[in-house]
Design an enzyme around this catalytic site. Structure first.
Site, PDB file in Angstrom:
ATOM      1  N   GLY A 133       0.834  -1.201   0.000  1.00  0.00           N
ATOM      2  CA  GLY A 133       0.000   0.000   0.000  1.00  0.00           C
ATOM      3  C   GLY A 133       0.864   1.243   0.000  1.00  0.00           C
ATOM      4  O   GLY A 133       0.522   2.269   0.584  1.00  0.00           O
ATOM      5  N   GLY A 134       2.005   1.139  -0.674  1.00  0.00           N
ATOM      6  CA  GLY A 134       3.008   2.206  -0.627  1.00  0.00           C
ATOM      7  C   GLY A 134       2.667   3.459  -1.406  1.00  0.00           C
ATOM      8  O   GLY A 134       3.352   4.471  -1.257  1.00  0.00           O
ATOM      9  N   LYS A 182     -10.268  -4.269  12.402  1.00  0.00           N
ATOM     10  CA  LYS A 182      -8.872  -4.221  12.849  1.00  0.00           C
ATOM     11  C   LYS A 182      -8.605  -5.272  13.924  1.00  0.00           C
ATOM     12  O   LYS A 182      -7.518  -5.859  13.971  1.00  0.00           O
ATOM     13  CB  LYS A 182      -8.521  -2.819  13.350  1.00  0.00           C
ATOM     14  CG  LYS A 182      -8.364  -1.803  12.229  1.00  0.00           C
ATOM     15  CD  LYS A 182      -7.998  -0.409  12.728  1.00  0.00           C
ATOM     16  CE  LYS A 182      -7.781   0.541  11.559  1.00  0.00           C
ATOM     17  NZ  LYS A 182      -7.410   1.900  11.989  1.00  0.00           N
ATOM     18  N   ARG A 242       1.429  -3.524  -7.423  1.00  0.00           N
ATOM     19  CA  ARG A 242       0.247  -4.367  -7.668  1.00  0.00           C
ATOM     20  C   ARG A 242      -0.357  -4.062  -9.036  1.00  0.00           C
ATOM     21  O   ARG A 242      -0.556  -2.890  -9.376  1.00  0.00           O
ATOM     22  CB  ARG A 242      -0.788  -4.133  -6.575  1.00  0.00           C
ATOM     23  CG  ARG A 242      -0.308  -4.585  -5.186  1.00  0.00           C
ATOM     24  CD  ARG A 242      -1.064  -3.932  -4.057  1.00  0.00           C
ATOM     25  NE  ARG A 242      -2.490  -4.191  -4.142  1.00  0.00           N
ATOM     26  CZ  ARG A 242      -3.414  -3.482  -3.516  1.00  0.00           C
ATOM     27  NH1 ARG A 242      -3.064  -2.434  -2.787  1.00  0.00           N
ATOM     28  NH2 ARG A 242      -4.682  -3.789  -3.628  1.00  0.00           N
TER      29      ARG A 242
END
Length: 312
Positions: free
Chosen positions: A10-11, A138, A35
């Site tokens: 998720g950079g 979470k 991705r």
């Protein structure tokens, strides 16, 4: 021992891009998951190529290809996954379960930092619907991490400055109000607000630190633990003008949810916990956690009076 190799999943996201920059700045060999799902998003492509220019390694991998995740994980020591949990952007928290499985399969990771950064979900069992989904999901991810006996650090406890400081915590805008400011209740609940690059710097500091192994790092530097009234006063002092303060009661604020879309209702619930309960700060940190600014005094975090000058 050299610095740990870091994979950021998720950079190219709002927090993720800052994690990548902080990892590179602190001298870690840094890998970014590339991705195929980015499709034709040229902004993300440019960001990835920019990271490569700065020394990051791009690693192909997809959540729809489990083995590609395992192979990516095997390249590094630490995985950080700052995927979005905000409904106003995208909401991908449970996608991390595939990453947890890949980390378990790879068997080499010495630290995993999942998507957290805001409220501590372990303290939000009482949270309002529909916003509680963020915390429930979470906790599902945390349970999977701990059941798999993956070493972890959870980074929690701050509101993002871009969303809560410059706008004086007003809903529906990112800029400061000109004439009137909405005050939540008495405006005295304390909220920790941090500049996002500081959140990233503290996050990277944890990964080779045995003091944060299997613990929660709370982002609560004392000078940034402010009430909404203090924040508004800082702004008024900067611009040399008093705004009209309009207080909204707890009941009226919760009633405002009616007629909102799902993301709006989630947002109201989260603001309620933040500004009426003080849920980011209304507890003492126990043995389960550490406070970031105490562990890492070398991080010169941005004070909010300085940050607000950007908006003048």
């Amino acid at each position: 021992m050299g610095k740990s190799k870091v994979l950021v999943v998720g950079g190219t996201g709002y927090v993720g891009r800052r994690i990548v920059r902080a990892s590179l700045a602190q001298g870690h060999p840094t890998y970014v998951l590339q991705r195929p799902e980015i499709g034709l998003d040229v902004d993300k492509l440019e960001m990835l190529l920019g990271f490569k220019k700065q020394g990051a390694h791009l690693v192909e991998g997809s959540f729809s290809d489990f083995q590609s995740l395992v192979d990516a994980v095997k390249l590094v020591d630490v995985v950080i996954c700052p995927m979005s949990g905000a409904h106003i952007r995208s909401h991908n928290i449970l996608m991390q379960l595939k990453l947890v499985q890949a980390i378990k399969e790879a068997g080499n990771i010495k630290r995993f930092l999942p998507s957290e950064f805001g409220f501590d979900p372990a303290r939000m069992g009482h949270a309002l619907e529909p916003g509680r989904v963020t915390f429930d999901e979470k906790m599902i991810v945390r349970k999977a991490i701990e059941d798999a006996k993956i070493p972890f650090t959870y980074v929690c406890g701050a509101a993002f400055a871009s969303y809560f400081a410059g706008n004086l915590s007003q809903m529906g805008t990112l800029f400061p109000p000109k004439q009137k400011v909405l005050i939540y209740g008495d405006g005295n609940a304390k909220v920790t607000i941090l500049e996002e690059d500081d959140i990233a710097a503290y996050t990277i500091k944890t990964i080779d630190d045995p003091r944060t192994l299997n613990k929660t790092l709370y982002l609560r530097p004392p000078e940034n633990e402010l009430s909404q009234k203090q924040l508004v006063e800082m702004w008024e002092n900067l611009i040399g003008k008093k705004l009209e303060h309009i207080s909204i009661s707890e009941q009226d604020f919760l009633a405002s949810m009616k007629g909102m879309d799902y993301a709006g209702q989630v947002g109201v619930g989260h603001l309620y916990h933040m500004f009426y309960e003080g849920a980011l700060t209304n507890f003492e940190i126990g043995e389960e956690g550490e406070e970031a600014s105490k562990l890492y005094p070398e991080v010169k975090y941005t004070r909010m009076d300085e940050y607000l000058k950007l908006y003048t």
